[in-house]
Design an enzyme around this catalytic site. Structure first.
Site, PDB file in Angstrom:
ATOM      1  N   LYS A   1     -24.244  -9.116 -78.722  1.00  0.00           N
ATOM      2  CA  LYS A   1     -24.531  -8.383 -77.488  1.00  0.00           C
ATOM      3  C   LYS A   1     -23.364  -7.548 -76.971  1.00  0.00           C
ATOM      4  CE  LYS A   1     -28.811  -9.807 -76.962  1.00  0.00           C
ATOM      5  NZ  LYS A   1     -29.957  -8.869 -76.990  1.00  0.00           N
TER       6      LYS A   1
ATOM      7  N   SER B   1     -30.294 -19.608 -83.115  1.00  0.00           N
ATOM      8  CA  SER B   1     -31.047 -18.391 -83.415  1.00  0.00           C
ATOM      9  C   SER B   1     -30.593 -17.795 -84.749  1.00  0.00           C
ATOM     10  CB  SER B   1     -30.940 -17.370 -82.281  1.00  0.00           C
ATOM     11  OG  SER B   1     -29.608 -17.074 -81.994  1.00  0.00           O
TER      12      SER B   1
END
Lengths: 94, 305
Positions: B39, B251
């Site tokens: 991110k 994830s």
């Protein structure tokens, strides 16, 4: 149980329509037939999975095994006997 | 550090994961970014674009719905540049995420666990405007653009051919941006989403009308989607540690599980899979110890992507 019998995993939001069950049995050779089968036995369920044109609701993902039917043959995706179907609402992450 | 050192992350070959001998799987290790996740790429791209447009300037107050990593990446930049940062976050994320956000000076607004990220998005939208600037990762074109201009070309610089790209589906920005870049090099590349194992966590969505598809994500721009159960992501997260020496978050385990599944459908070729973050922020979940079933129970109520 005949040879077209499968298990369908129901998301939390739809469980009130199926008596609170997490997984329900269904019969049918395609996703369309499965939806018709469970929709016929649980009032209101088909309307939550399909839109008014009879297509998959845009916020609902249906998986045959672990594959999203949108990238297979949609509602015409074949459902082999013994497969698990999962209905999962679209959610975001990040 | 000036906030610009994002990207150029390592691409490593996984030696023990592919079930098909002639299919190679390469992993893009995104925790080599400043705050330890993919991110940082979109946070820098979105904030730089907003500053260039004059939407963000001295004294700005940023507001962002995030389950953690985007908020952390934005909070770091906000701290460096003198902006105020508020993150709207679902209450049921692992505690490390909230602690890191606070360490970077972010203010938190928690939204009910049962509404997941969809609930955080809806609440942030009611707060946006006025003095707040919401960069909004779910709808900001700078999100996929960061991957189209950065992540995708980085992969192409290292591998002359890529047959499939696999990444988790959160905002869809990674899949859209990397997908577009790889398709320009090879129109036949398969872009595959790993659907996060989240259904059980979002137990309170009141109706499907509250389902959400991020505006940056075009479902028609991908070629397949693999559903990854929580147990499978836990097992692969542990395998990556034991067999590849990679300490990753769940994830990443989910994405690699999906990549292995896709490899089982191929006879030869190369798959690139993106690993968004490392394991540090998930230690409180006990992911690496104990039996898988009890971890699944514990993770089932948490949002971790």
């Amino acid at each position: 149980m005949n040879d077209q019998s499968v298990q369908v995993r129901i998301p939390t939001v739809m469980r009130p329509l199926v008596g609170g069950e997490k997984v329900i049995p269904a019969t049918g050779a395609t996703v369309r037939a499965i939806v018709a089968d469970i929709g016929g036995r649980h009032a209101g369920l088909a309307e939550r999975i399909l839109d008014k044109d009879g297509e998959l609701h845009r916020f609902v993902n249906v998986f045959v095994g672990d594959e999203d039917v949108r990238y297979l043959d949609g509602l015409d995706t074949p459902v082999p006997a013994g497969t698990e179907i999962s209905i999962i609402p679209a959610v975001a992450g990040g | 550090m000036n906030g610009l050192e994002v990207g150029n992350t390592p691409l490593v070959r996984l030696r023990h994961i592919s079930p098909t001998p002639d299919v190679e799987i390469f992993a893009k290790l995104e925790w080599y970014n400043p705050t330890g996740s993919v991110k940082d790429r979109i946070a820098l791209a979105m904030l730089s674009a907003a500053e260039a447009e004059g939407r963000v300037g001295p004294g700005a107050h940023l507001l962002e719905p995030s389950s953690g990593n985007t908020g952390i990446a934005l909070a770091r930049l906000a701290k460096m540049r003198g902006y105020r940062m508020t993150v709207v976050i679902p209450a049921n994320v692992p505690g490390e995420r909230k602690n890191v956000l606070r360490a970077f000076g972010a203010e938190l607004i928690e939204t009910p666990a049962e509404y997941g990220s969809n609930g955080a998005i809806a609440h942030a939208e009611t707060l946006a405007g006025g003095d707040h600037v919401m960069l909004f990762q779910y709808g900001n074109p700078a999100n996929p653009a960061a991957h189209y201009e950065g992540t995708g070309p980085e992969i192409l610089k290292e591998l002359e051919s890529v047959d499939a790209f696999v990444a988790g589906l959160g905002t869809g920005g990674t899949l859209m941006g990397v997908g577009a870049a790889l398709r320009e090099a090879n129109p036949g590349v398969a872009i595959v989403a790993a659907e996060p194992p989240i259904g059980e966590a979002v137990f309170g969505l009141r109706s499907l009308e509250e389902g959400y598809t991020p505006p940056v994500f075009d479902p028609d721009a991908i070629d397949g989607k693999i559903l990854v159960r929580t147990g499978d992501s836990v097992i692969m997260t542990r395998r990556l540690m034991a067999e590849e020496g990679l300490f990753v978050g769940p994830s990443s385990g989910a994405a690699v599980h999906a990549a292995a599944r896709w490899a089982s459908k191929m006879s030869r070729g190369r798959i690139v899979v993106l690993l968004p973050d490392s394991g540090w922020k998930y230690l409180s979940t006990g992911l690496w110890t104990g039996d898988v079933e009890s971890i699944v129970d514990r993770l089932g109520g948490q949002l971790y992507f």
